[in-house]
Design a protein around this motif. Structure first.
Motif, PDB file in Angstrom:
ATOM      1  N   UNK A   1       3.744  45.697  35.016  1.00  0.00           N
ATOM      2  CA  UNK A   1       2.675  45.457  35.991  1.00  0.00           C
ATOM      3  C   UNK A   1       1.342  45.315  35.269  1.00  0.00           C
ATOM      4  N   UNK A   2       1.099  46.156  34.292  1.00  0.00           N
ATOM      5  CA  UNK A   2      -0.144  46.084  33.520  1.00  0.00           C
ATOM      6  C   UNK A   2      -0.247  44.739  32.796  1.00  0.00           C
ATOM      7  N   UNK A   3       0.847  44.277  32.214  1.00  0.00           N
ATOM      8  CA  UNK A   3       0.845  42.974  31.552  1.00  0.00           C
ATOM      9  C   UNK A   3       0.589  41.849  32.549  1.00  0.00           C
ATOM     10  N   UNK A   4       1.245  41.918  33.691  1.00  0.00           N
ATOM     11  CA  UNK A   4       1.092  40.868  34.714  1.00  0.00           C
ATOM     12  C   UNK A   4      -0.336  40.787  35.224  1.00  0.00           C
ATOM     13  N   UNK A   5      -0.985  41.928  35.374  1.00  0.00           N
ATOM     14  CA  UNK A   5      -2.336  41.959  35.936  1.00  0.00           C
ATOM     15  C   UNK A   5      -3.437  41.857  34.879  1.00  0.00           C
ATOM     16  N   UNK A   6      -3.068  41.805  33.604  1.00  0.00           N
ATOM     17  CA  UNK A   6      -4.059  41.719  32.529  1.00  0.00           C
ATOM     18  C   UNK A   6      -4.852  40.426  32.589  1.00  0.00           C
ATOM     19  N   UNK A   7      -5.915  40.369  31.823  1.00  0.00           N
ATOM     20  CA  UNK A   7      -6.784  39.196  31.801  1.00  0.00           C
ATOM     21  C   UNK A   7      -6.054  37.992  31.216  1.00  0.00           C
ATOM     22  N   UNK A   8      -5.904  36.915  31.982  1.00  0.00           N
ATOM     23  CA  UNK A   8      -5.267  35.701  31.461  1.00  0.00           C
ATOM     24  C   UNK A   8      -6.061  35.113  30.298  1.00  0.00           C
ATOM     25  N   UNK A   9      -5.381  34.492  29.372  1.00  0.00           N
ATOM     26  CA  UNK A   9      -6.028  33.880  28.206  1.00  0.00           C
ATOM     27  C   UNK A   9      -7.107  32.904  28.659  1.00  0.00           C
ATOM     28  N   UNK A  10      -6.852  32.148  29.706  1.00  0.00           N
ATOM     29  CA  UNK A  10      -7.797  31.134  30.183  1.00  0.00           C
ATOM     30  C   UNK A  10      -9.102  31.756  30.672  1.00  0.00           C
ATOM     31  N   UNK A  11      -9.091  33.066  31.016  1.00  0.00           N
ATOM     32  CA  UNK A  11     -10.304  33.724  31.497  1.00  0.00           C
ATOM     33  C   UNK A  11     -11.029  34.492  30.399  1.00  0.00           C
TER      34      UNK A  11
ATOM     35  N   UNK B   1      -7.371  31.088  23.274  1.00  0.00           N
ATOM     36  CA  UNK B   1      -6.359  30.652  22.324  1.00  0.00           C
ATOM     37  C   UNK B   1      -5.572  29.445  22.800  1.00  0.00           C
ATOM     38  N   UNK B   2      -5.814  28.994  23.998  1.00  0.00           N
ATOM     39  CA  UNK B   2      -5.021  27.899  24.561  1.00  0.00           C
ATOM     40  C   UNK B   2      -5.374  26.549  23.955  1.00  0.00           C
ATOM     41  N   UNK B   3      -6.449  26.450  23.204  1.00  0.00           N
ATOM     42  CA  UNK B   3      -6.893  25.169  22.663  1.00  0.00           C
ATOM     43  C   UNK B   3      -6.142  24.730  21.428  1.00  0.00           C
TER      44      UNK B   3
END
Length: 179
Positions: A138-148, A155-157
């Motif tokens: 749950x903590x991983x799912x709710x963590x800050x997305x890379x895009x934010x 790192x998505x670039x």
């Protein structure tokens, strides 16, 4: 072990566990009436108000493309398990609703599927470990997305230089070797 290596190792372990267990659960899926992916559609519909949702909403919960979901919905509709309705708020949209038969198929399948999950996951982890796993996932799912993330931390670039590329290529092997 540095933080990046630990994170890659944890990801590898989580991913491999998920793939292994999903393969087992798919192989022993308890019905010839619907497939594992069709069950996922029914599961998501069963959690929606009035057991219905727009196809667009389903795509947010499933790991399939919208065309794949549309084909699944068409198959389920041909079996009488769901019905496709026009969206009253948007004439172009389609609402998918569980039928009475669909509710029965879902309930029957869900009971047997839950037994398989309980045997595989609950048979491996004790109650405290199950609770800890639930909290961590749950903590991983709710963590800050890379895009934010902050622009400098995104790192998505892609990989910026050859040193980063070499490090990225070697880390999974390091993480795997340390597991």
């Amino acid at each position: 072990m540095n933080e990046k290596t630990a994170a890659v190792g944890a990801w590898e372990a989580l991913f491999r566990a998920q793939v292994t267990i999903m393969r087992e659960l798919t192989a022993c899926f308890p019905t010839g009436v619907i497939s594992f992916n069709e069950y996922d559609v029914l599961f998501n519909l069963s959690n929606q108000p009035e057991k219905r949702a727009r196809i667009k909403e389903l795509t947010q919960h499933l790991l399939l493309t919208q065309p794949s979901i549309s084909r699944l919905v068409d198959r389920l509709a041909s079996k009488g398990i769901v019905e496709k309705l026009s969206d009253p708020g948007d004439g172009r949209g389609i609402v998918v609703a569980l039928t009475d038969l669909g509710v029965d198929v879902f309930r029957t399948t869900a009971v047997r599927h839950a037994e398989a999950i309980s045997a595989r996951v609950g048979g491996t982890l004790d109650a405290d470990e199950l609770l800890q796993l639930t909290k961590l996932c749950t903590k991983l799912r709710l963590g800050t997305p890379i895009a934010e993330a902050e622009p400098d931390d995104r790192l998505c670039g892609g990989i910026d230089d050859e040193a980063d590329a070499d490090e990225a290529r070697s880390e999974p092997a390091v993480a795997e070797a340390s597991a």
